[in-house]
Motif scaffolding. Structure first.
Motif: not given
Length: 98
Positions: A44-47, A73-76, A95-97
Motif C-alpha cells: 500500500q505505501a509503495a503504491c 492493499a487494494g490489488f485485484e 484504491a483506498s488508504r
C-alpha cells in the motif's frame, strides 16, 4: 530501540505482450519480517508513494502470502490465461488508504 530494514521494494517499468509497458512492483521481505503483516503495509505505501496510477505485481501462483498482502492493499487479480505467473493490478482511482 534499534531499527532494522524489513526488506526491499522496487517499482520498475517492464513490458510484456498482455499489458505492454507498465509499472511492476516487487517486494522482498527478510525472513524475520515475513508473516508479520509488513507486506500489506509495504504494498500500500509503495503504491501511494509512487508516481503511477496503475501498478502490477507479478508473483508465483503458489505465493499465497504475497497474494493476500496485495489483495489487502487494494490489488485485484489481473491474471490472463497467457500468464505463467499470478498478476495483480492496483489502480489509484479505486484504491483506498485503509
Amino acid at each position: 530501540m534499534e531499527e532494522k530494514r524489513a526488506g526491499t521494494i522496487f517499482i520498475n517499468l517492464i513490458e510484456d505482450e498482455q499489458r505492454g509497458k507498465h509499472a511492476s512492483l516487487q517486494i522482498f521481505l527478510n525472513r524475520t519480517s515475513q508473516g508479520r503483516k509488513i507486506g500489506r503495509a509495504a504494498y500500500q505505501a509503495a503504491c501511494f508513494a509512487s508516481q503511477y496510477n496503475e501498478i502490477y505485481a507479478h508473483m508465483r501462483k503458489s505465493n499465497t502470502a504475497s497474494k493476500k498482502a496485495a489483495l489487502y492493499a487494494g490489488f485485484e487479480d489481473a491474471t490472463t490465461s497467457a500468464d505463467t505467473q499470478l498478476v495483480m493490478r492496483w489502480n489509484r482511482a479505486t484504491a483506498s488508504r485503509d
